[in-house]
Design a protein around this motif. Sequence first.
Motif, PDB file in Angstrom:
ATOM      1  N   PRO A 123      12.694  -8.936 -11.348  1.00  0.00           N
ATOM      2  CA  PRO A 123      13.376  -8.989 -10.047  1.00  0.00           C
ATOM      3  C   PRO A 123      13.105 -10.326  -9.356  1.00  0.00           C
ATOM      4  CG  PRO A 123      12.113  -6.954 -10.303  1.00  0.00           C
ATOM      5  CD  PRO A 123      11.717  -7.853 -11.427  1.00  0.00           C
ATOM      6  N   PRO A 124      14.074 -10.860  -8.615  1.00  0.00           N
ATOM      7  CA  PRO A 124      13.878 -12.143  -7.927  1.00  0.00           C
ATOM      8  C   PRO A 124      12.925 -12.007  -6.750  1.00  0.00           C
ATOM      9  CG  PRO A 124      15.951 -11.153  -7.268  1.00  0.00           C
ATOM     10  CD  PRO A 124      15.395 -10.290  -8.364  1.00  0.00           C
ATOM     11  N   GLY A 125      12.391 -13.126  -6.306  1.00  0.00           N
ATOM     12  CA  GLY A 125      11.554 -13.114  -5.110  1.00  0.00           C
ATOM     13  C   GLY A 125      10.074 -13.126  -5.415  1.00  0.00           C
ATOM     14  N   SER A 126       9.291 -12.662  -4.415  1.00  0.00           N
ATOM     15  CA  SER A 126       7.830 -12.651  -4.504  1.00  0.00           C
ATOM     16  C   SER A 126       7.309 -11.280  -4.107  1.00  0.00           C
ATOM     17  CB  SER A 126       7.249 -13.725  -3.581  1.00  0.00           C
ATOM     18  OG  SER A 126       7.778 -14.995  -3.894  1.00  0.00           O
ATOM     19  N   PRO A 127       6.066 -10.950  -4.469  1.00  0.00           N
ATOM     20  CA  PRO A 127       5.508  -9.641  -4.085  1.00  0.00           C
ATOM     21  C   PRO A 127       5.371  -9.521  -2.566  1.00  0.00           C
ATOM     22  CG  PRO A 127       4.247 -10.632  -5.858  1.00  0.00           C
ATOM     23  CD  PRO A 127       5.172 -11.701  -5.354  1.00  0.00           C
ATOM     24  N   GLY A 172       3.944  -4.481  -1.954  1.00  0.00           N
ATOM     25  CA  GLY A 172       3.761  -4.997  -3.309  1.00  0.00           C
ATOM     26  C   GLY A 172       5.026  -5.145  -4.114  1.00  0.00           C
ATOM     27  N   THR A 173       6.160  -4.705  -3.587  1.00  0.00           N
ATOM     28  CA  THR A 173       7.420  -4.804  -4.309  1.00  0.00           C
ATOM     29  C   THR A 173       7.863  -6.261  -4.412  1.00  0.00           C
ATOM     30  OG1 THR A 173       8.114  -2.643  -3.474  1.00  0.00           O
ATOM     31  CG2 THR A 173       9.847  -4.084  -4.322  1.00  0.00           C
ATOM     32  N   CYS A 214       8.969  -7.781   2.718  1.00  0.00           N
ATOM     33  CA  CYS A 214      10.344  -7.572   2.279  1.00  0.00           C
ATOM     34  C   CYS A 214      11.171  -6.906   3.384  1.00  0.00           C
ATOM     35  CB  CYS A 214      10.366  -6.724   1.008  1.00  0.00           C
ATOM     36  SG  CYS A 214       9.727  -5.037   1.241  1.00  0.00           S
ATOM     37  N   GLN A 215      12.471  -6.875   3.177  1.00  0.00           N
ATOM     38  CA  GLN A 215      13.361  -6.325   4.198  1.00  0.00           C
ATOM     39  C   GLN A 215      13.145  -4.832   4.443  1.00  0.00           C
ATOM     40  OE1 GLN A 215      15.119  -8.385   6.039  1.00  0.00           O
ATOM     41  NE2 GLN A 215      15.690  -6.660   7.347  1.00  0.00           N
ATOM     42  N   PRO A 216      12.911  -4.010   3.414  1.00  0.00           N
ATOM     43  CA  PRO A 216      12.616  -2.593   3.697  1.00  0.00           C
ATOM     44  C   PRO A 216      11.382  -2.407   4.580  1.00  0.00           C
ATOM     45  CG  PRO A 216      13.241  -2.851   1.405  1.00  0.00           C
ATOM     46  CD  PRO A 216      13.107  -4.244   1.959  1.00  0.00           C
TER      47      PRO A 216
END
Length: 273
Positions: free
Chosen positions: A25-29, A34-35, A47-49
């Motif tokens: 998956p793109p991005g960073s933890p 931790g996602t 993250c956005q969530p």
Amino acid sequence: MLRYISHILERVQHITRHLHPLLGPPGSPCLTCGTRAILSSRYPAICQPCVQQIPWIRSIRCQRCGRGVGCPDCARPQMQNRSFICNRSAVQYNDLMKDWISLYKFRGHERYAPLLTALLIQAFQAMSEELTSICKKETREPPWRPDAVTYVPVSGERLAERGFNQAERLAAGLATAARLPCIDLLQRQINTGKQSFKSRAERFETMKHAFLIKLDEFDFSLLRNYNKPFRLLLIDDIYTTGSTLDACGHVILQAASNTGIPVEIYTLTLARS
């Protein structure tokens, strides 16, 4: 043969290391869950969530303490003489916020500092807009803005234990963002222990003599020719009963009154329980 196989395995591992970021998956933890995801540009490292789970206090029910739900506290007779004009808080102190603040405050997770400071800065912006609107309606004054920022101090014991004062760091981050002076104005002369285990009455009684003014840090007489009340923004991490902020405010007002200088105290906290 063994050398050849070993060489092949090394090449496979090398290629895998470079392909993994592309295939995953793109991005960073995310700092909090931790996602691996595209992280928020406004709220550092999450993250956005997780952004959507932030329990903002958007609708204020009590204009004095800034609580988002019904507030019987400010209606109590003993609360009418509070030292601060009003308090505002960024978020509700729910389980999620308790976890974030605890990880930073008690476990030393430094990466939470920019995130928590960002929440406080947003609350400050909302507070400024709200008070500016009130000022314009009542007196047509220019936009509301504090003249300086200060913070609730911790005891020497707590400072040695944690290595930092979370309220000081929040205040410094806000002051830098808002381009305001941050004053080291107060000191805690006694270690009051954990307030969470005390009743409301015990909290107020404990805080009565907990703080002193650092007269060598700020001379109120310098404001003698100031043509309006000096607005001071007092920062803490959590507002529960307001006893800590109230005690700090009374110490500041007493020091100011001794020199005849009018001071208005406003308070801002990260969370409101």
